[in-house]
Design a protein around this motif. Structure first.
Motif, PDB file in Angstrom:
ATOM      1  N   ILE B 163       0.902  -1.113   0.014  1.00 54.47           N
ATOM      2  CA  ILE B 163       0.158   0.058   0.089  1.00 54.47           C
ATOM      3  C   ILE B 163       0.731   1.294   0.119  1.00 54.47           C
ATOM      4  CG2 ILE B 163      -1.726   1.264   1.446  1.00 54.47           C
ATOM      5  CD1 ILE B 163      -2.964  -1.624   1.914  1.00 54.47           C
ATOM      6  N   SER B 164       2.139   0.999   0.686  1.00 55.05           N
ATOM      7  CA  SER B 164       2.961   2.320   0.793  1.00 55.05           C
ATOM      8  C   SER B 164       3.635   2.249  -0.696  1.00 55.05           C
ATOM      9  CB  SER B 164       4.012   2.196   1.478  1.00 55.05           C
ATOM     10  OG  SER B 164       3.685   1.914   3.095  1.00 55.05           O
ATOM     11  N   PHE B 165       3.855   1.342  -1.299  1.00 53.49           N
ATOM     12  CA  PHE B 165       4.516   1.283  -2.597  1.00 53.49           C
ATOM     13  C   PHE B 165       3.612   2.177  -3.834  1.00 53.49           C
ATOM     14  CE2 PHE B 165       6.600  -2.975  -1.881  1.00 53.49           C
ATOM     15  CZ  PHE B 165       7.287  -2.214  -0.860  1.00 53.49           C
ATOM     16  N   ILE B 166       2.094   1.731  -3.421  1.00 50.10           N
ATOM     17  CA  ILE B 166       1.262   2.499  -4.420  1.00 50.10           C
ATOM     18  C   ILE B 166       1.384   3.933  -4.197  1.00 50.10           C
ATOM     19  CG2 ILE B 166      -1.248   2.747  -4.758  1.00 50.10           C
ATOM     20  CD1 ILE B 166      -1.687   0.022  -4.204  1.00 50.10           C
ATOM     21  N   SER B 167       1.238   4.502  -3.007  1.00 47.30           N
ATOM     22  CA  SER B 167       1.465   5.901  -2.700  1.00 47.30           C
ATOM     23  C   SER B 167       2.760   6.538  -2.968  1.00 47.30           C
ATOM     24  CB  SER B 167       1.259   6.022  -1.047  1.00 47.30           C
ATOM     25  OG  SER B 167       1.597   7.295  -0.834  1.00 47.30           O
ATOM     26  N   TYR B 168       3.861   5.739  -2.967  1.00 47.86           N
ATOM     27  CA  TYR B 168       5.190   6.126  -3.466  1.00 47.86           C
ATOM     28  C   TYR B 168       5.161   6.147  -5.056  1.00 47.86           C
ATOM     29  CZ  TYR B 168       7.548   5.258   0.943  1.00 47.86           C
ATOM     30  OH  TYR B 168       8.138   5.380   2.114  1.00 47.86           O
ATOM     31  N   SER B 169       4.502   5.195  -5.837  1.00 48.37           N
ATOM     32  CA  SER B 169       4.381   5.257  -7.268  1.00 48.37           C
ATOM     33  C   SER B 169       3.575   6.578  -7.694  1.00 48.37           C
ATOM     34  CB  SER B 169       3.776   4.148  -7.657  1.00 48.37           C
ATOM     35  OG  SER B 169       2.378   4.165  -7.622  1.00 48.37           O
ATOM     36  N   THR B 170       2.811   7.121  -7.177  1.00 41.96           N
ATOM     37  CA  THR B 170       1.935   8.271  -7.560  1.00 41.96           C
ATOM     38  C   THR B 170       2.927   9.439  -7.711  1.00 41.96           C
ATOM     39  OG1 THR B 170       1.526   9.065  -5.396  1.00 41.96           O
ATOM     40  CG2 THR B 170      -0.018   7.733  -6.044  1.00 41.96           C
ATOM     41  N   ILE B 171       3.947   9.450  -7.167  1.00 44.34           N
ATOM     42  CA  ILE B 171       4.940  10.810  -7.580  1.00 44.34           C
ATOM     43  C   ILE B 171       5.789  10.503  -8.572  1.00 44.34           C
ATOM     44  CG2 ILE B 171       4.464  11.726  -5.167  1.00 44.34           C
ATOM     45  CD1 ILE B 171       7.520  11.019  -4.731  1.00 44.34           C
ATOM     46  N   MET B 172       5.901   9.202  -9.033  1.00 42.20           N
ATOM     47  CA  MET B 172       6.878   9.155 -10.122  1.00 42.20           C
ATOM     48  C   MET B 172       6.629   9.751 -11.451  1.00 42.20           C
ATOM     49  SD  MET B 172       8.906   7.437  -8.285  1.00 42.20           S
ATOM     50  CE  MET B 172      10.116   7.340  -9.509  1.00 42.20           C
ATOM     51  N   GLY B 173       5.601  10.514 -11.777  1.00 40.29           N
ATOM     52  CA  GLY B 173       5.282  11.455 -12.618  1.00 40.29           C
ATOM     53  C   GLY B 173       6.393  12.359 -12.792  1.00 40.29           C
ATOM     54  N   VAL B 174       7.412  12.602 -11.647  1.00 38.65           N
ATOM     55  CA  VAL B 174       8.488  13.562 -11.974  1.00 38.65           C
ATOM     56  C   VAL B 174       9.479  13.133 -12.822  1.00 38.65           C
ATOM     57  CG1 VAL B 174       8.130  14.755  -9.646  1.00 38.65           C
ATOM     58  CG2 VAL B 174       9.246  12.743  -9.714  1.00 38.65           C
ATOM     59  N   VAL B 175       9.602  11.895 -12.959  1.00 36.55           N
ATOM     60  CA  VAL B 175      10.435  11.285 -13.748  1.00 36.55           C
ATOM     61  C   VAL B 175       9.959  10.514 -15.000  1.00 36.55           C
ATOM     62  CG1 VAL B 175      12.613  11.137 -12.236  1.00 36.55           C
ATOM     63  CG2 VAL B 175      10.843   9.216 -12.323  1.00 36.55           C
ATOM     64  N   GLY B 176       8.670  11.053 -15.410  1.00 33.05           N
ATOM     65  CA  GLY B 176       8.221  10.441 -16.330  1.00 33.05           C
ATOM     66  C   GLY B 176       7.563   8.859 -16.223  1.00 33.05           C
ATOM     67  N   GLY B 177       7.419   8.707 -14.883  1.00 32.33           N
ATOM     68  CA  GLY B 177       7.174   7.341 -14.596  1.00 32.33           C
ATOM     69  C   GLY B 177       5.694   6.858 -15.028  1.00 32.33           C
ATOM     70  N   GLY B 178       4.906   7.900 -14.984  1.00 32.58           N
ATOM     71  CA  GLY B 178       3.376   7.691 -15.433  1.00 32.58           C
ATOM     72  C   GLY B 178       2.421   7.054 -14.065  1.00 32.58           C
ATOM     73  N   GLY B 179       1.661   6.349 -14.415  1.00 34.24           N
ATOM     74  CA  GLY B 179       0.826   5.862 -13.404  1.00 34.24           C
ATOM     75  C   GLY B 179      -0.578   6.561 -13.011  1.00 34.24           C
ATOM     76  N   ILE B 180      -1.311   5.815 -12.198  1.00 33.54           N
ATOM     77  CA  ILE B 180      -2.746   6.361 -11.976  1.00 33.54           C
ATOM     78  C   ILE B 180      -2.609   7.847 -11.348  1.00 33.54           C
ATOM     79  CG2 ILE B 180      -5.105   5.882 -10.904  1.00 33.54           C
ATOM     80  CD1 ILE B 180      -4.182   2.921 -10.512  1.00 33.54           C
ATOM     81  N   GLY B 181      -1.561   7.840 -10.369  1.00 38.17           N
ATOM     82  CA  GLY B 181      -1.429   9.138  -9.460  1.00 38.17           C
ATOM     83  C   GLY B 181      -0.975  10.314 -10.447  1.00 38.17           C
ATOM     84  N   ASP B 182      -0.121  10.019 -11.368  1.00 36.15           N
ATOM     85  CA  ASP B 182       0.454  10.947 -12.124  1.00 36.15           C
ATOM     86  C   ASP B 182      -0.477  11.468 -13.167  1.00 36.15           C
ATOM     87  OD1 ASP B 182       2.346  12.367 -13.745  1.00 36.15           O
ATOM     88  OD2 ASP B 182       2.183  10.776 -15.188  1.00 36.15           O
ATOM     89  N   PHE B 183      -1.347  10.272 -13.585  1.00 31.58           N
ATOM     90  CA  PHE B 183      -2.357  10.829 -14.455  1.00 31.58           C
ATOM     91  C   PHE B 183      -3.518  11.612 -13.721  1.00 31.58           C
ATOM     92  CE2 PHE B 183      -6.989   9.859 -16.107  1.00 31.58           C
ATOM     93  CZ  PHE B 183      -6.705  10.070 -17.450  1.00 31.58           C
ATOM     94  N   ALA B 184      -3.808  11.449 -12.465  1.00 27.47           N
ATOM     95  CA  ALA B 184      -4.890  12.287 -11.947  1.00 27.47           C
ATOM     96  C   ALA B 184      -4.387  13.490 -11.545  1.00 27.47           C
ATOM     97  CB  ALA B 184      -5.102  11.463 -10.405  1.00 27.47           C
ATOM     98  N   ILE B 185      -2.948  13.790 -11.251  1.00 30.65           N
ATOM     99  CA  ILE B 185      -2.615  15.323 -11.326  1.00 30.65           C
ATOM    100  C   ILE B 185      -2.458  15.889 -12.632  1.00 30.65           C
ATOM    101  CG2 ILE B 185      -0.263  16.425 -10.842  1.00 30.65           C
ATOM    102  CD1 ILE B 185       0.069  14.349  -8.679  1.00 30.65           C
ATOM    103  N   ARG B 186      -2.102  15.138 -13.594  1.00 28.69           N
ATOM    104  CA  ARG B 186      -1.987  15.833 -14.908  1.00 28.69           C
ATOM    105  C   ARG B 186      -3.198  16.459 -15.658  1.00 28.69           C
ATOM    106  NH1 ARG B 186       0.543  13.430 -19.053  1.00 28.69           N
ATOM    107  NH2 ARG B 186       0.420  11.170 -18.094  1.00 28.69           N
ATOM    108  N   TYR B 187      -3.993  15.401 -15.464  1.00 32.17           N
ATOM    109  CA  TYR B 187      -5.506  15.466 -16.208  1.00 32.17           C
ATOM    110  C   TYR B 187      -6.341  16.074 -15.468  1.00 32.17           C
ATOM    111  CZ  TYR B 187      -3.994  13.020 -20.293  1.00 32.17           C
ATOM    112  OH  TYR B 187      -3.254  12.555 -21.509  1.00 32.17           O
ATOM    113  N   GLY B 188      -6.570  15.526 -13.940  1.00 29.89           N
ATOM    114  CA  GLY B 188      -7.557  15.900 -13.113  1.00 29.89           C
ATOM    115  C   GLY B 188      -7.220  17.261 -12.476  1.00 29.89           C
TER     116      GLY B 188
END
Lengths: 248, 225
Positions: B163-188
């Motif tokens: 569950i922590s890894f999911i949370s960590y993964s949401t900020i991987m947008g900073v290095v173009g990692g993508g993922g749900i969190g990144d999508f939510a920030i960019r589009y939402g």
């Protein structure tokens, strides 16, 4: 069979065992008794090197344990059984698996492991409990599983660290009967640490009395036999109402 | 005919959403692998080398302990940035989903190893003693006794870690990692599609619930103590 020579052990500077020499003959049930903190458990644990002595030598069935490599020591430990006050069974393994693991460790021939494990469980009268988990057993039953586990690899020595100290009198008698059986039928030398005078007197033929990390005396006694204690409620009431100053 | 009408915005961004979910699964999946393959042994080393344990080794303990503490001291975003040269060395680039798995795996190892150490500390000392008295080697003590006795704690710890890894993964947008969190920030967030952001949060909540439920059930089922 077992001989300790000038063995000493201290824990963080505090001497617990002070230059003890002791020999235990084959076929004996050797009791070790003493007050809390006298060092009796430590002395027992020095016999299979669960505690490494600071100095002195330990010899069991011709193997000088203190001079062995780690691998040889592990090998030798397989022929020295041990049971504990709190049984130390693996709670996530069934009764059968608890015995089986001892055979796996000793690389017992694969095809015969099942037969041997069941044989040991039969010896302690728990054959029908093989699929149960320790949590489903009573204290006495757990200790019997621990005994079966300790017997699995045909040990010639069985070390018992307060084996009955967390059991009621009736169950204590039951476990002592099993221990006597092991000694007489299988010829296993038993070293029994206990603070209970009754336990030592009932089955030991030789006793070491310890005080403050030293041996006070070692001598032979005649085992008094195991008293079948009555544990019915009626008997307990009778004992409580008894006017006598102290119970026997 | 649809029974429940799919919100317009989800249909419109379907492809991107599936891709984002896929990226999250890759990032979290690799982290889980790292946690199990490396975090578990590291946590075991922390436990068995600790003072008072049968295989006590102060030097090894101190080194591993320091490593885990240092990794966990970093604010995660800074760790990602700090590790860029290392990631480039390992993957060849510091940008993208594959590159994102590197810092995630590092934190995963540090995170899970602590939980492993804690789970193993719950095993009664006597069980290890019995194992040693039966002539078990260090490897046998660990595999046939420690892991068996600590298994439900190890599963619960892994659940918390995932569950922590999911949370960590949401900020991987900073290095173009993508993922749900990144999508939510960019589009939402950045494009003011608040409803889309809320839907992404709902997906995350469902995911976390599922993982926790599975973890709790499994750990209960394998616990016979």
């Amino acid at each position: 069979m077992i001989s300790l020579h000038n063995v000493s052990k201290s824990f963080s500077g505090v001497p617990v065992i002070q230059s003890i020499s002791l020999s235990i003959a084959q076929g004996d049930i050797h009791g070790i008794i003493g007050a809390s903190g006298a060092g009796k458990s430590t002395l027992l644990r020095l016999i299979n090197l669960l505690e490494t002595p600071d100095s002195g030598t330990v010899e069991v069935s011709g193997h000088k344990l203190t001079a062995l490599t780690n691998k040889q020591l592990r090998q030798t430990r397989k022929s020295i059984g041990m049971i504990f006050q709190h049984f130390n069974l693996v709670a996530n393994k069934t009764v059968y698996e608890n015995v089986l693991v001892a055979l796996e460790l000793a690389k017992y021939p694969k095809g015969e492991r099942r037969k041997r494990a069941l044989e040991c469980l039969r010896f302690v009268g728990l054959e029908h409990f093989q699929t149960k988990y320790p949590a489903q057993l009573s204290g006495g039953q757990k200790q019997r599983v621990a005994i079966a586990r300790a017997l699995a690899n045909h040990p010639n020595v069985l070390l018992c660290d307060e084996p009955t100290s967390s059991l009621d009198p009736h169950t204590t008698a039951e476990i002592l009967t099993v221990l006597t059986d092991i000694n007489q039928r299988l010829g296993v030398t038993i070293v029994l640490v206990s603070h209970e005078m009754k336990v030592i007197k009932s089955i030991c033929n030789r006793v070491t009395v310890m005080t403050e990390g030293t041996v006070h005396d070692t001598f032979s006694i005649t085992p008094k036999g195991i008293q079948e204690t009555e544990s019915s409620a009626g008997h307990l009431v009778e004992q409580l109402m008894d006017d006598g100053d102290r119970d026997a | 005919m649809t029974v429940i009408a799919m919100p317009e915005v989800l249909i419109q961004y379907q492809a991107e959403i599936w891709q984002a979910i896929g990226e999250t699964f890759i990032m979290v999946g690799v982290s889980i692998l790292a946690a199990i393959l490396i975090g578990l042994p590291v946590g075991t080393v922390l436990f068995i080398c600790r003072r008072g344990q049968a295989f006590e080794n102060q030097t090894v303990f101190s080194v591993v302990n320091l490593f885990v503490n240092v990794i966990r001291s970093f604010p995660f975003l800074l760790l990602v940035v700090f590790l860029i040269p290392f990631t480039r060395l390992l993957i060849g680039t510091a940008i993208g989903t594959a590159a994102a798995t590197v810092p995630l795996s590092i934190i995963a190892i540090a995170h899970y190893s602590r939980l492993v150490e804690q789970a193993l500390l719950d095993v009664p000392k006597g069980v290890m003693e019995a194992a040693i008295s039966m002539g078990a080697s260090m490897k046998e003590v660990i595999i046939k006794f420690l892991y068996v006795e600590a298994r439900s704690g190890l599963v619960l710890g892994l659940t918390t870690s995932i569950i922590s890894f999911i949370s960590y993964s949401t900020i991987m947008g900073v290095v173009g990692g993508g993922g749900i969190g990144d999508f939510a920030i960019r589009y939402g967030y950045q494009q003011f599609k608040t409803d889309l952001m809320v839907y992404m949060i709902v997906i995350m909540i469902i995911l976390v619930q599922l993982i926790q439920f599975t973890g709790t059930s499994v750990s209960r089922w394998i616990d016979k103590r």
